[in-house]
Enzyme design. Structure first.
Site, PDB file in Angstrom:
ATOM      1  N   LYS A  89      -7.486   1.689  -2.838  1.00  0.00           N
ATOM      2  CA  LYS A  89      -7.010   1.217  -1.529  1.00  0.00           C
ATOM      3  C   LYS A  89      -7.035   2.348  -0.493  1.00  0.00           C
ATOM      4  CE  LYS A  89      -4.742  -1.113   1.636  1.00  0.00           C
ATOM      5  NZ  LYS A  89      -4.980  -2.365   2.273  1.00  0.00           N
ATOM      6  N   LYS A 134       0.956   5.138   8.054  1.00  0.00           N
ATOM      7  CA  LYS A 134       1.564   5.444   6.744  1.00  0.00           C
ATOM      8  C   LYS A 134       0.473   5.595   5.680  1.00  0.00           C
ATOM      9  CE  LYS A 134       2.519   1.913   4.471  1.00  0.00           C
ATOM     10  NZ  LYS A 134       1.819   1.053   3.512  1.00  0.00           N
ATOM     11  N   THR A 168       0.864  -1.189   0.000  1.00  0.00           N
ATOM     12  CA  THR A 168       0.000   0.000   0.000  1.00  0.00           C
ATOM     13  C   THR A 168       0.892   1.228   0.000  1.00  0.00           C
ATOM     14  OG1 THR A 168      -1.657  -1.181   1.283  1.00  0.00           O
ATOM     15  CG2 THR A 168      -1.819   1.214   1.230  1.00  0.00           C
TER      16      THR A 168
HETATM   17  P1  NAP Z   1       5.539  -6.357   7.471  1.00  0.00           P
HETATM   18  O1  NAP Z   1       5.104  -7.561   8.192  1.00  0.00           O
HETATM   19  O2  NAP Z   1       6.135  -5.210   8.229  1.00  0.00           O
HETATM   20  O3  NAP Z   1       6.573  -6.829   6.312  1.00  0.00           O
HETATM   21  C1  NAP Z   1       7.216  -5.911   5.484  1.00  0.00           C
HETATM   22  C2  NAP Z   1       8.051  -6.645   4.479  1.00  0.00           C
HETATM   23  O4  NAP Z   1       8.679  -5.687   3.608  1.00  0.00           O
HETATM   24  C3  NAP Z   1       9.192  -7.450   5.115  1.00  0.00           C
HETATM   25  O5  NAP Z   1       9.404  -8.613   4.363  1.00  0.00           O
HETATM   26  C4  NAP Z   1      10.376  -6.480   4.982  1.00  0.00           C
HETATM   27  O6  NAP Z   1      11.628  -7.147   4.986  1.00  0.00           O
HETATM   28  C5  NAP Z   1      10.088  -5.890   3.632  1.00  0.00           C
HETATM   29  N1  NAP Z   1      10.751  -4.593   3.409  1.00  0.00           N
HETATM   30  C6  NAP Z   1      10.472  -3.428   4.024  1.00  0.00           C
HETATM   31  N2  NAP Z   1      11.276  -2.454   3.552  1.00  0.00           N
HETATM   32  C7  NAP Z   1      12.056  -3.010   2.614  1.00  0.00           C
HETATM   33  C8  NAP Z   1      13.075  -2.523   1.763  1.00  0.00           C
HETATM   34  N3  NAP Z   1      13.444  -1.236   1.784  1.00  0.00           N
HETATM   35  N4  NAP Z   1      13.673  -3.389   0.917  1.00  0.00           N
HETATM   36  C9  NAP Z   1      13.310  -4.689   0.881  1.00  0.00           C
HETATM   37  N5  NAP Z   1      12.352  -5.223   1.661  1.00  0.00           N
HETATM   38  C10 NAP Z   1      11.730  -4.391   2.520  1.00  0.00           C
HETATM   39  O7  NAP Z   1       4.340  -5.695   6.617  1.00  0.00           O
HETATM   40  P2  NAP Z   1       3.001  -6.402   6.101  1.00  0.00           P
HETATM   41  O8  NAP Z   1       1.973  -6.309   7.159  1.00  0.00           O
HETATM   42  O9  NAP Z   1       3.337  -7.683   5.450  1.00  0.00           O
HETATM   43  O10 NAP Z   1       2.564  -5.309   4.995  1.00  0.00           O
HETATM   44  C11 NAP Z   1       3.204  -5.239   3.724  1.00  0.00           C
HETATM   45  C12 NAP Z   1       2.416  -4.247   2.859  1.00  0.00           C
HETATM   46  O11 NAP Z   1       1.054  -4.695   2.740  1.00  0.00           O
HETATM   47  C13 NAP Z   1       2.356  -2.832   3.453  1.00  0.00           C
HETATM   48  O12 NAP Z   1       2.408  -1.873   2.434  1.00  0.00           O
HETATM   49  C14 NAP Z   1       0.997  -2.810   4.150  1.00  0.00           C
HETATM   50  O13 NAP Z   1       0.480  -1.495   4.253  1.00  0.00           O
HETATM   51  C15 NAP Z   1       0.171  -3.688   3.219  1.00  0.00           C
HETATM   52  N6  NAP Z   1      -0.987  -4.355   3.843  1.00  0.00           N
HETATM   53  C16 NAP Z   1      -0.893  -4.933   5.076  1.00  0.00           C
HETATM   54  C17 NAP Z   1      -2.017  -5.551   5.630  1.00  0.00           C
HETATM   55  C18 NAP Z   1      -1.968  -6.223   6.979  1.00  0.00           C
HETATM   56  O14 NAP Z   1      -3.055  -6.544   7.539  1.00  0.00           O
HETATM   57  N7  NAP Z   1      -0.794  -6.507   7.530  1.00  0.00           N
HETATM   58  C19 NAP Z   1      -3.223  -5.583   4.932  1.00  0.00           C
HETATM   59  C20 NAP Z   1      -3.272  -5.020   3.667  1.00  0.00           C
HETATM   60  C21 NAP Z   1      -2.149  -4.405   3.134  1.00  0.00           C
HETATM   61  P3  NAP Z   1      12.345  -7.568   6.383  1.00  0.00           P
HETATM   62  O15 NAP Z   1      11.818  -8.935   6.699  1.00  0.00           O
HETATM   63  O16 NAP Z   1      13.772  -7.544   6.073  1.00  0.00           O
HETATM   64  O17 NAP Z   1      11.948  -6.539   7.412  1.00  0.00           O
END
Ligand code: NAP
Length: 298
Positions: free
Chosen positions: A168, A236, A93
Site C-alpha cells: 500500500k 499521514k 492504511t
Molecule cells: P474517515 O472518513 O476520516 O473515517 C475515519 C473513521 O475512523 C471514522 O469512522 C472514525 O470515527 C474512525 N476513527 C478514527 N480514529 C479512531 C479511534 N481512535 N478510535 C475509533 N475510531 C476511530 O477516513 P476514511 O477516508 O474512511 O479512511 C479510513 C482509512 O482508510 C484510513 O487509514 C485511510 O488512509 C484509508 N483509505 C482511505 C481512502 C479514501 O479514498 N478515503 C482510500 C484508501 C484507503 P468517527 O466517526 O468517530 O470520527
C-alpha cells in the site's frame, strides 16, 4: 460467518454495506456512536456499546480507522473481548510496524490478524471493487476470502504481516506523483484558456490518463474538493513512506515535495478536503505570474 465492522468513515460506511449485501454483516461499531446506531437500524444488525462486545459476538472483525494510533487503540479494545480462533482484518492504511504490533496484541488470544489496506477510493469502496493488499498467514488469508471478495475485486496476498502495508505504501507514492502531475497539468490548461471539461474527456482517454485524472480532475475544473481522500490522510500515508525509505537512508523527491504541499494545505485549513485540492497551490503559481505580468509590473 458473523462479521463485525469498526470505523464507519468515508470508506468504512460503504464497506460495511457491501458486507451486509454479501449476507455477512452482524454488527457495527463507530467511535461517534450515532453513525453506528443509524446504520445498524437501517440494516437491522447489532450496534454493541463497546468494541469488546462486538468482538465477542463475531467470528471476524474488519476495521477501517484513520491512523496508526487509532488501529492500535481499536485493536486493544477488540482484544478485550475477542473469541479464540476468530480473525481481525484491518483495512486502514498504517505502517507495516503498526500491523505487526496489532498482530502481537491479538496473538496471545489465539486470534489471527491480517493487514489488508485497500486502494480504489470511496468509489471503489462503494462499488466493492477495491484492490486489497494482504499481509499475514496464508491460512488467515484463505479464511478471509468471503469477506475480502465482498469488499474488493483484486485481492492479493503479499506475504507475512506488514507486507500488505508495504504494498500500500508503494501505491501511495504513485498516487502522490499522479495527483501532483494532474493538478499541475490542469492549472496549466486553465491558464491556457482551454475548455476544461472537454479536455478531461479527451485526455482521460489518452496515454497520460489515470484513475485520478478521470475521477478528480473534474474537482479541479469545478474548484470543489469534497472528501474523497482527505489531504491529512494522504499526508499521514506519505509520512509512513518517508519513514520506510529513511530506513534505507533515502529521501524520495515526490514524497518529500507532496509532504510539503500537504503541510501547506493543512496549515490553510484544507486538510479535510480531497487531495485534488493540491490544485489550489498549482493554480496559485499561475495567479502569481499574472500579477507579475499585470500592467505596471512589467
Ligand atoms: P474517515 O472518513 O476520516 O473515517 C475515519 C473513521 O475512523 C471514522 O469512522 C472514525 O470515527 C474512525 N476513527 C478514527 N480514529 C479512531 C479511534 N481512535 N478510535 C475509533 N475510531 C476511530 O477516513 P476514511 O477516508 O474512511 O479512511 C479510513 C482509512 O482508510 C484510513 O487509514 C485511510 O488512509 C484509508 N483509505 C482511505 C481512502 C479514501 O479514498 N478515503 C482510500 C484508501 C484507503 P468517527 O466517526 O468517530 O470520527
Amino acid at each position: 460467518m458473523r462479521v463485525g465492522f469498526v470505523g464507519l468513515g468515508a470508506m468504512g460506511m460503504h464497506m460495511a454495506r457491501n458486507l451486509h449485501r454479501a449476507g455477512l454483516l452482524a454488527a457495527v461499531w463507530n467511535r461517534t456512536t450515532d453513525k453506528a446506531r443509524a446504520l445498524a437500524a437501517e440494516l437491522k444488525v447489532a450496534a454493541p456499546a463497546t468494541l469488546a462486545e462486538l468482538a465477542a459476538a463475531c467470528e471476524a472483525v474488519v476495521t477501517c480507522v484513520s491512523a496508526d494510533a487509532d488501529v492500535l487503540e481499536v485493536t486493544r479494545g477488540l482484544a478485550a473481548g475477542v473469541r479464540e480462533g476468530s480473525l481481525v482484518i484491518d483495512c486502514s492504511t498504517v505502517g507495516a510496524e503498526t500491523a505487526r504490533q496489532a498482530a502481537q496484541l491479538l496473538e496471545p488470544k489465539g486470534v489471527e490478524f491480517l493487514d489488508c489496506p485497500v486502494s480504489g477510493g470511496v468509489e471503489g469502496a462503494r462499488d466493492g471493487t477495491l484492490a486489497i493488499m494482504a499481509g499475514g498467514s496464508a491460512t488467515a488469508f484463505e479464511r478471509a476470502q468471503p469477506i475480502l471478495r465482498a469488499l474488493g475485486r483484486t485481492v492479493t496476498h503479499f506475504g507475512p504481516t506488514g507486507m500488505g502495508q508495504a504494498a500500500k505504501a508503494t501505491n501511495q507514492i504513485m498516487c502522490a506523483g499522479i495527483i501532483e502531475a494532474c493538478a499541475e497539468a490542469m492549472a496549466f490548461a486553465h491558464a491556457q484558456g482551454l475548455p476544461l471539461d472537454k479536455l478531461i474527456d479527451t485526455l482521460g482517454k489518452g496515454a497520460g490518463s489515470s484513475w485520478y485524472f478521470v475521477h478528480r480532475a473534474p474537482n479541479m475544473a469545478r474548484g470543489a474538493y469534497p472528501a474523497g481522500f482527505r489531504v491529512r490522510l494522504h499526508a499521514k500515508d506519505l509520512g509512513i513512506c518517508h519513514d520506510m525509505a529513511a530506513r534505507f537512508g533515502v529521501a524520495l523527491p515526490v514524497v518529500e515535495r507532496m509532504l510539503h504541499e500537504y503541510a501547506e494545505l493543512v496549515a490553510r485549513g484544507f486538510g479535510d478536503e480531497d487531495i485534488s485540492a493540491t490544485y489550489r497551490l498549482k493554480a496559485e503559481l499561475f495567479e502569481r505570474t499574472n500579477i507579475m505580468r499585470a500592467p505596471g509590473n512589467a
